[in-house]
Motif scaffolding. Structure first.
Motif, PDB file in Angstrom:
ATOM      1  N   ARG A 224       0.658  -5.383   3.030  1.00  0.00           N
ATOM      2  CA  ARG A 224      -0.591  -6.033   3.413  1.00  0.00           C
ATOM      3  C   ARG A 224      -0.503  -7.523   3.075  1.00  0.00           C
ATOM      4  O   ARG A 224      -0.025  -7.901   2.005  1.00  0.00           O
TER       5      ARG A 224
ATOM      6  N   GLU B  38       0.847  -1.191   0.000  1.00  0.00           N
ATOM      7  CA  GLU B  38       0.000   0.000   0.000  1.00  0.00           C
ATOM      8  C   GLU B  38       0.888   1.249   0.000  1.00  0.00           C
ATOM      9  O   GLU B  38       1.659   1.465   0.931  1.00  0.00           O
TER      10      GLU B  38
ATOM     11  N   ASN C   3       0.400   4.548   3.019  1.00  0.00           N
ATOM     12  CA  ASN C   3       0.427   3.933   4.347  1.00  0.00           C
ATOM     13  C   ASN C   3       0.166   4.978   5.422  1.00  0.00           C
ATOM     14  O   ASN C   3       0.050   6.176   5.149  1.00  0.00           O
TER      15      ASN C   3
ATOM     16  N   SER D 254      -5.459   5.530   3.175  1.00  0.00           N
ATOM     17  CA  SER D 254      -5.487   4.393   2.265  1.00  0.00           C
ATOM     18  C   SER D 254      -6.875   4.227   1.652  1.00  0.00           C
ATOM     19  O   SER D 254      -7.892   4.389   2.333  1.00  0.00           O
TER      20      SER D 254
ATOM     21  N   GLU E 209      -9.547   2.280   5.967  1.00  0.00           N
ATOM     22  CA  GLU E 209      -9.087   1.327   4.955  1.00  0.00           C
ATOM     23  C   GLU E 209     -10.018   0.115   4.867  1.00  0.00           C
ATOM     24  O   GLU E 209     -10.408  -0.310   3.775  1.00  0.00           O
TER      25      GLU E 209
ATOM     26  N   ALA F  66      -4.311  -2.159  -1.650  1.00  0.00           N
ATOM     27  CA  ALA F  66      -3.394  -3.268  -1.372  1.00  0.00           C
ATOM     28  C   ALA F  66      -4.082  -4.367  -0.576  1.00  0.00           C
ATOM     29  O   ALA F  66      -3.885  -5.556  -0.845  1.00  0.00           O
TER      30      ALA F  66
END
Length: 232
Positions: A221, A107, A110, A117, A156, A121
């Protein structure tokens, strides 16, 4: 590692940096060692602590600590967690927990960047893991996540999960170990695997298939599909 600890390790042993997802990312390497090099077991895990002046200082300065003025922050913790991997479990149990596939992705947005995000990812890692397992997404019964309660983490997951878990469910059970022990950094990867395996083997899981969602602070991830398998 031998020089640092004074202990003798197998020649293929490795110490890596990169957080919880990096340790989980070594599962495929562990499988290669057991399948091709005749290694009978691998200990995979991590040791970490956020309870120190340096980490507490940087987390506090970034406004990431949970407190009276920040309900969506992390609680720092420390732990060592390791799981034992083997191709042929010796225990005379009817079932064993099997890692079926792993997905990894990086990602770029981050938690250390200045952007939230969008879950790209995490979504990619989940798709790769499930595709590699050969199971449909609808067969996933529960999730174990190392999410730490931060606003960034919640955002996220809010974006990524509805894009991946498309099968209609009354509820998707999700376990968050950080709710009880705090954010334990690198050790969180092995702990997620341990919790998923324990719930499958001791029959308190809501079904036979789990996904571990593991994130590192620097953006890596990892997703792992784990299932309860009947011994042959």
């Amino acid at each position: 590692m031998t020089a640092a600890t004074g202990e003798k390790f197998h020649a293929t042993s490795r110490a890596v940096d990169g957080g919880a997802a990096a340790s989980v990312g070594l599962l495929e390497r562990a499988a290669e060692l057991m399948e091709q090099n005749g290694v009978q077991q691998v200990l995979l895990g991590g040791v970490d602590s956020l309870v120190n002046d340096s980490d507490l200082g940087r987390l506090g300065q970034a406004g990431r600590l949970k407190g009276a003025d920040n309900a969506q922050g992390l609680v720092p913790g420390e732990a060592a967690a390791f799981v034992r991997l083997t191709p042929e479990p010796e225990e005379p149990a009817r079932f064993h927990a099997a890692i079926q596939s792993v997905g990894l992705a990086q990602e770029k947005d981050n938690v250390l960047s200045d952007r939230y995000s969008q879950g790209r990812a995490l979504l990619s890692a989940l798709r790769d893991a499930v595709n590699g397992s050969g199971l449909p997404e609808g067969d996933i019964n529960f999730v174990v996540s190392n999410s730490n309660g931060e606003r960034y983490s919640g955002w996220e997951q809010l974006i990524a999960r509805p894009r991946f878990y498309r099968t209609r469910r009354q509820v998707l059970p999700i376990a968050y170990p950080a709710m009880t022990i705090g954010d334990i950094g690198t050790a969180g990867g092995a702990l997620a695997l341990m919790l998923a395996a324990d719930s499958l083997l001791k029959d308190y899981a809501p079904g036979p298939t789990a996904v571990c969602e593991v994130a590192s602070e620097t953006g890596l991830r990892a997703a792992v599909v784990m299932g309860r398998v009947t011994r042959r």
